[in-house]
Design a protein around this motif. Sequence first.
Motif, PDB file in Angstrom:
ATOM      1  N   GLY A  46       9.257  39.775  38.838  1.00 49.94           N
ATOM      2  CA  GLY A  46       9.034  39.839  37.395  1.00 49.94           C
ATOM      3  C   GLY A  46       8.585  41.221  36.993  1.00 49.94           C
ATOM      4  O   GLY A  46       7.985  41.957  37.769  1.00 49.94           O
ATOM      5  N   LYS A  47       8.888  41.551  35.772  1.00 48.26           N
ATOM      6  CA  LYS A  47       8.559  42.895  35.270  1.00 48.26           C
ATOM      7  C   LYS A  47       7.099  43.029  34.892  1.00 48.26           C
ATOM      8  O   LYS A  47       6.607  44.129  34.709  1.00 48.26           O
ATOM      9  CB  LYS A  47       9.434  43.198  34.043  1.00 48.26           C
ATOM     10  N   ARG A  50       4.114  41.339  30.106  1.00 45.02           N
ATOM     11  CA  ARG A  50       2.985  40.807  29.316  1.00 45.02           C
ATOM     12  C   ARG A  50       1.651  41.371  29.803  1.00 45.02           C
ATOM     13  O   ARG A  50       0.861  41.870  28.988  1.00 45.02           O
ATOM     14  CB  ARG A  50       3.041  39.266  29.313  1.00 45.02           C
ATOM     15  N   GLU A  90       0.364  35.728  32.227  1.00 47.21           N
ATOM     16  CA  GLU A  90       1.475  35.762  33.194  1.00 47.21           C
ATOM     17  C   GLU A  90       1.663  34.383  33.835  1.00 47.21           C
ATOM     18  O   GLU A  90       2.792  33.968  34.097  1.00 47.21           O
ATOM     19  CB  GLU A  90       1.221  36.852  34.243  1.00 47.21           C
ATOM     20  N   HIS A 119       3.489  32.318  31.347  1.00 48.32           N
ATOM     21  CA  HIS A 119       4.874  32.781  31.323  1.00 48.32           C
ATOM     22  C   HIS A 119       5.637  32.196  32.524  1.00 48.32           C
ATOM     23  O   HIS A 119       6.745  31.672  32.362  1.00 48.32           O
ATOM     24  CB  HIS A 119       4.876  34.311  31.338  1.00 48.32           C
ATOM     25  N   LEU A 123       8.947  29.727  32.608  1.00 50.53           N
ATOM     26  CA  LEU A 123      10.213  30.040  33.282  1.00 50.53           C
ATOM     27  C   LEU A 123      10.640  28.907  34.210  1.00 50.53           C
ATOM     28  O   LEU A 123      11.828  28.569  34.290  1.00 50.53           O
ATOM     29  CB  LEU A 123      10.087  31.348  34.083  1.00 50.53           C
ATOM     30  N   ARG A 181      16.583  33.246  39.601  1.00 54.89           N
ATOM     31  CA  ARG A 181      15.515  33.815  38.759  1.00 54.89           C
ATOM     32  C   ARG A 181      14.835  34.907  39.569  1.00 54.89           C
ATOM     33  O   ARG A 181      14.482  34.691  40.714  1.00 54.89           O
ATOM     34  CB  ARG A 181      14.531  32.700  38.386  1.00 54.89           C
ATOM     35  N   ARG A 182      14.670  36.071  38.972  1.00 53.45           N
ATOM     36  CA  ARG A 182      14.018  37.194  39.654  1.00 53.45           C
ATOM     37  C   ARG A 182      14.692  37.493  40.988  1.00 53.45           C
ATOM     38  O   ARG A 182      14.034  37.783  41.991  1.00 53.45           O
ATOM     39  CB  ARG A 182      12.514  36.924  39.828  1.00 53.45           C
ATOM     40  N   THR A 235       9.505  33.295  22.479  1.00 54.59           N
ATOM     41  CA  THR A 235       9.242  34.544  23.203  1.00 54.59           C
ATOM     42  C   THR A 235       8.113  35.348  22.558  1.00 54.59           C
ATOM     43  O   THR A 235       7.268  35.917  23.247  1.00 54.59           O
ATOM     44  CB  THR A 235      10.525  35.403  23.219  1.00 54.59           C
ATOM     45  N   PHE A 247      12.490  41.872  22.101  1.00 50.54           N
ATOM     46  CA  PHE A 247      12.504  41.484  23.523  1.00 50.54           C
ATOM     47  C   PHE A 247      13.566  40.414  23.782  1.00 50.54           C
ATOM     48  O   PHE A 247      14.350  40.511  24.733  1.00 50.54           O
ATOM     49  CB  PHE A 247      11.127  40.946  23.939  1.00 50.54           C
ATOM     50  N   GLN A 248      13.608  39.394  22.903  1.00 53.30           N
ATOM     51  CA  GLN A 248      14.569  38.309  23.137  1.00 53.30           C
ATOM     52  C   GLN A 248      15.997  38.763  22.830  1.00 53.30           C
ATOM     53  O   GLN A 248      16.938  38.363  23.522  1.00 53.30           O
ATOM     54  CB  GLN A 248      14.190  37.068  22.318  1.00 53.30           C
ATOM     55  N   ASP A 293      17.095  40.478  25.854  1.00 47.47           N
ATOM     56  CA  ASP A 293      17.372  39.483  26.905  1.00 47.47           C
ATOM     57  C   ASP A 293      18.758  38.877  26.706  1.00 47.47           C
ATOM     58  O   ASP A 293      19.524  38.704  27.657  1.00 47.47           O
ATOM     59  CB  ASP A 293      16.289  38.394  26.861  1.00 47.47           C
ATOM     60  N   LYS A 313      19.266  37.151  37.311  1.00 48.21           N
ATOM     61  CA  LYS A 313      19.579  35.828  36.774  1.00 48.21           C
ATOM     62  C   LYS A 313      21.096  35.747  36.649  1.00 48.21           C
ATOM     63  O   LYS A 313      21.755  36.790  36.597  1.00 48.21           O
ATOM     64  CB  LYS A 313      18.974  35.628  35.364  1.00 48.21           C
ATOM     65  N   ARG A 368      15.605  48.394  28.362  1.00 48.41           N
ATOM     66  CA  ARG A 368      15.616  47.926  29.758  1.00 48.41           C
ATOM     67  C   ARG A 368      16.980  47.406  30.185  1.00 48.41           C
ATOM     68  O   ARG A 368      17.766  46.928  29.365  1.00 48.41           O
ATOM     69  CB  ARG A 368      14.535  46.846  29.961  1.00 48.41           C
TER      70      ARG A 368
HETATM   71  C1  IPE Z   1      12.267  36.166  30.536  1.00 48.41           C
HETATM   72  O1  IPE Z   1      11.137  36.978  30.461  1.00 48.41           O
HETATM   73  C2  IPE Z   1      12.137  35.069  29.561  1.00 48.41           C
HETATM   74  C3  IPE Z   1      12.125  35.505  28.184  1.00 48.41           C
HETATM   75  C4  IPE Z   1      11.148  35.243  27.393  1.00 48.41           C
HETATM   76  C5  IPE Z   1      13.271  36.215  27.630  1.00 48.41           C
HETATM   77  P1  IPE Z   1      11.024  38.309  31.294  1.00 48.41           P
HETATM   78  O2  IPE Z   1      12.251  39.148  31.089  1.00 48.41           O
HETATM   79  O3  IPE Z   1       9.721  38.957  30.967  1.00 48.41           O
HETATM   80  O4  IPE Z   1      11.027  37.794  32.799  1.00 48.41           O
HETATM   81  P2  IPE Z   1      10.322  38.393  34.087  1.00 48.41           P
HETATM   82  O5  IPE Z   1       8.890  37.967  34.019  1.00 48.41           O
HETATM   83  O6  IPE Z   1      10.472  39.880  34.057  1.00 48.41           O
HETATM   84  O7  IPE Z   1      11.032  37.758  35.237  1.00 48.41           O
END
Ligand code: IPE
Length: 296
Positions: A44-45, A48, A74, A77, A81, A95-96, A182, A219-220, A223, A237, A294
């Motif tokens: 994960g990045k 947050r 975190e 979060h 996920l 995931r990740r 988000t 951010f969303q 994504d 992902k 990003r």
């Molecule tokens: C993914 O969040 C879920 C969303 C809210 C878009 P992140 O992109 O922060 O996911 P990680 O924590 O880096 O894996």
Amino acid sequence: MKFEDRVEAYLDRIEAVLEAALPGPQVKPRRLHEAMRYAVLGGGKRIRPLLVYATGEALGVSADMLDAPAAAIEMMHAFSLVHDDLPAMDDDDLRRGRATAHKAFDEATAILAADALQPLAFWSLANAPGLRDFPAEKIRIIDLLAEACGSNGMTGGQAIDMAAEGKKLDAAELEHMYRLKTGRLLRASVLSAAYCPPACAVEELHSLERFVDYMGLAFQIRDDILDIEGSTEEIGKQQGADLAHSKATYPALFGIDESRRRADELLNEALAALDELDYDTEGLRFLAHLIVLRRT
Ligand code: IPE
Ligand code: IPE
Ligand code: MG
Ligand code: MG
Ligand code: MG
């Protein structure tokens, strides 16, 4: 030294705080604790927690006070996920860059691990050593996180997201969903640091709030763009998952160019909100650019 040069140290810091907050892998029930650790650690990045620390830096809050809010957010979060990836929701296997929790373990264990991460987040805040002498601020942060995750926050946004599959939303409806699913956790990241002593003035709080509200949407949108334009390897992902599930997303509804334009516009609005502050917001500016540019 720039914030960018301190990111690595903050990443190590939050990893250590999370590691210490989670039950050890040998503690029974072992499988549950292994799954909780799997969902939280080593990936994960950490955007947050970085927002928590960057806000704290701007406002002169000591990092010791920020550890618990950063870790609690975190954990929330990570819980979101794990549920988001379940077959009943987005049904994702990756995931990740590795198997999703329900694939690495099993569905029941993944559900329970996520269930247990939520109270652990609140427990970590309630028992935060850095906030021991500040009960009023601590309760305010607990209140903030509870609201951010509930039916008027992340969970509500996820419910709207699920109901919107295959539907056409207008821009206002879509942005409302993004704000909840988000935006609210990102907002909690910035405000939790702002609620720590020395508390900032109300007008400054409002500027920070405006900053992060723009960034939540951006951010969303980013994504969603990466779901189309990114590679499975880079984003960790499955690329194209939104299209496969007929998700209502910014690019699906308004196109990739308009999505990019809106993300840039939101970035500029966010930076303008920071201009209103008398603090050194270099870290927040760095993270704002990272969020919109990003590739992961
Ligand atoms: C993914 O969040 C879920 C969303 C809210 C878009 P992140 O992109 O922060 O996911 P990680 O924590 O880096 O894996
Ligand atoms: C996730 O949105 C929002 C959450 C609250 C978890 P997405 O469903 O787009 O997140 P990813 O793409 O699976 O990380
Ligand atoms: Mg989802
Ligand atoms: Mg998803
Ligand atoms: Mg996505």
